[in-house]
Motif scaffolding. Structure first.
Motif, short mmCIF file in Angstrom:
data_model
loop_
_atom_site.label_atom_id
_atom_site.label_comp_id
_atom_site.label_asym_id
_atom_site.label_seq_id
_atom_site.Cartn_x
_atom_site.Cartn_y
_atom_site.Cartn_z
N GLY A 114 42.44 -8.78 15.34
CA GLY A 114 42.30 -9.98 14.52
C GLY A 114 42.89 -9.82 13.13
O GLY A 114 43.35 -10.78 12.52
N TYR A 115 42.87 -8.61 12.61
CA TYR A 115 43.40 -8.34 11.28
C TYR A 115 44.89 -7.99 11.28
O TYR A 115 45.44 -7.71 10.23
N GLY A 116 45.52 -7.99 12.45
CA GLY A 116 46.98 -7.84 12.46
C GLY A 116 47.55 -6.70 13.27
O GLY A 116 48.77 -6.54 13.31
N ALA A 117 46.73 -5.90 13.92
CA ALA A 117 47.26 -4.79 14.72
C ALA A 117 47.94 -5.32 15.98
O ALA A 117 47.40 -6.19 16.66
N THR A 118 49.11 -4.80 16.25
CA THR A 118 49.82 -5.13 17.49
C THR A 118 49.24 -4.31 18.63
O THR A 118 49.13 -4.79 19.76
N ALA A 119 48.87 -3.07 18.33
CA ALA A 119 48.31 -2.16 19.33
C ALA A 119 47.45 -1.13 18.61
O ALA A 119 47.57 -0.94 17.39
N ILE A 120 46.59 -0.46 19.39
CA ILE A 120 45.66 0.51 18.82
C ILE A 120 45.61 1.74 19.71
O ILE A 120 45.52 1.63 20.93
N VAL A 154 37.80 -1.79 27.61
CA VAL A 154 37.93 -2.26 26.23
C VAL A 154 38.82 -3.50 26.18
O VAL A 154 38.50 -4.48 25.49
N THR A 155 39.93 -3.48 26.90
CA THR A 155 40.84 -4.62 26.90
C THR A 155 40.14 -5.88 27.41
O THR A 155 40.25 -6.95 26.81
N LYS A 156 39.40 -5.77 28.51
CA LYS A 156 38.65 -6.92 29.03
C LYS A 156 37.65 -7.42 28.00
O LYS A 156 37.48 -8.62 27.82
N GLY A 157 36.97 -6.51 27.35
CA GLY A 157 35.99 -6.90 26.33
C GLY A 157 36.62 -7.60 25.16
O GLY A 157 36.10 -8.60 24.65
N VAL A 158 37.78 -7.10 24.70
CA VAL A 158 38.48 -7.72 23.58
C VAL A 158 38.92 -9.13 23.95
O VAL A 158 38.76 -10.07 23.16
N VAL A 159 39.48 -9.28 25.14
CA VAL A 159 39.91 -10.61 25.59
C VAL A 159 38.72 -11.57 25.59
O VAL A 159 38.82 -12.70 25.13
N LYS A 160 37.59 -11.10 26.08
CA LYS A 160 36.38 -11.93 26.13
C LYS A 160 35.92 -12.32 24.73
O LYS A 160 35.61 -13.49 24.47
N VAL A 161 35.87 -11.36 23.81
CA VAL A 161 35.44 -11.63 22.44
C VAL A 161 36.38 -12.63 21.77
O VAL A 161 35.95 -13.61 21.16
N LEU A 162 37.67 -12.38 21.88
CA LEU A 162 38.64 -13.26 21.22
C LEU A 162 38.64 -14.66 21.83
O LEU A 162 38.78 -15.65 21.11
N LYS A 164 36.07 -16.18 23.16
CA LYS A 164 34.86 -16.85 22.67
C LYS A 164 35.06 -17.38 21.26
O LYS A 164 34.43 -18.35 20.86
N MET A 165 35.94 -16.73 20.52
CA MET A 165 36.23 -17.17 19.16
C MET A 165 37.31 -18.24 19.13
O MET A 165 37.68 -18.71 18.06
N GLY A 166 37.83 -18.59 20.30
CA GLY A 166 38.88 -19.59 20.37
C GLY A 166 40.25 -19.04 20.04
O GLY A 166 41.18 -19.80 19.74
N ILE A 167 40.40 -17.74 20.10
CA ILE A 167 41.69 -17.10 19.81
C ILE A 167 42.34 -16.76 21.12
O ILE A 167 41.77 -16.00 21.93
N SER A 168 43.50 -17.33 21.37
CA SER A 168 44.19 -17.00 22.61
C SER A 168 44.85 -15.64 22.45
O SER A 168 45.19 -15.22 21.35
#
Length: 172
Positions: A114-120, A154-162, A164-168
């Motif tokens: 969300g803060y700008g990382a392309t990858a981690i 982790v990827t599935k969780g991030v997709v779910k969190v984002l 829910k926030m309305g971030i595609s």
């Protein structure tokens, strides 16, 4: 989410049109808040210089922590640099990868993206997995499979969190 192997391949990529550089987020542990501010300013200046020199991928790394060197918190480093590059109209010229021992939970990854990382690359999480396997605390798997499962989860969780926030996101 990049494995250590994947990040190593990116760092070693030799095509001059996709120059990759690694910038340290470490600063003097005895310098306090003034040192943190100075380190952020230096990080942004280094990124500007590397972009002018053709960098297309910037890796922000906190490797090398010791009693004399502490990292800029990864969320601060990525968000500060991301906003700096937006102000300078150069953000779209580079991908920003975070190589950090900090992220472990889904929330950490979602914040960094969300803060700008392309990858981690959460290298310490992977080292922890390897240590758990080595000590017999994580069984019926090997390192490669366990890390692959961790990344997938982790990827599935991030997709779910984002979502829910309305971030595609293109992670799914």
């Amino acid at each position: 989410i990049l494995s250590n192997h994947d990040l190593a391949k990116i760092k070693a990529f030799s095509d001059p049109s996709i120059k990759t550089v690694t910038l340290s987020t470490l600063f003097d542990s005895h310098s306090g808040g003034a040192g943190l501010e100075k380190a952020m300013i230096a990080l942004c200046a280094q990124a500007d210089e590397e972009i002018q020199n053709g960098a297309k991928v910037i890796v922000l790394s906190d490797r090398g922590v010791d009693e004399n060197h502490v990292p800029i918190p990864s969320a601060l480093a990525i968000s500060g640099l991301h906003q700096h590059l937006i102000r300078n109209l150069t953000r779209t010229e580079v991908s920003l990868i975070v190589e950090s021992g900090e992220p472990k939970e889904v929330h950490h990854f979602a914040v960094l993206i969300g803060y700008g990382a392309t990858a981690i690359n959460p290298y310490l999480a992977f080292e922890t997995i390897d240590d758990l396997i080595e000590r017999g605390l994580l069984t019926d798997t090997d390192s490669k499979k366990a890390i692959k499962t961790y990344i997938k989860t982790v990827t599935k969780g991030v997709v779910k969190v984002l979502s829910k926030m309305g971030i595609s996101t293109i992670l799914s």
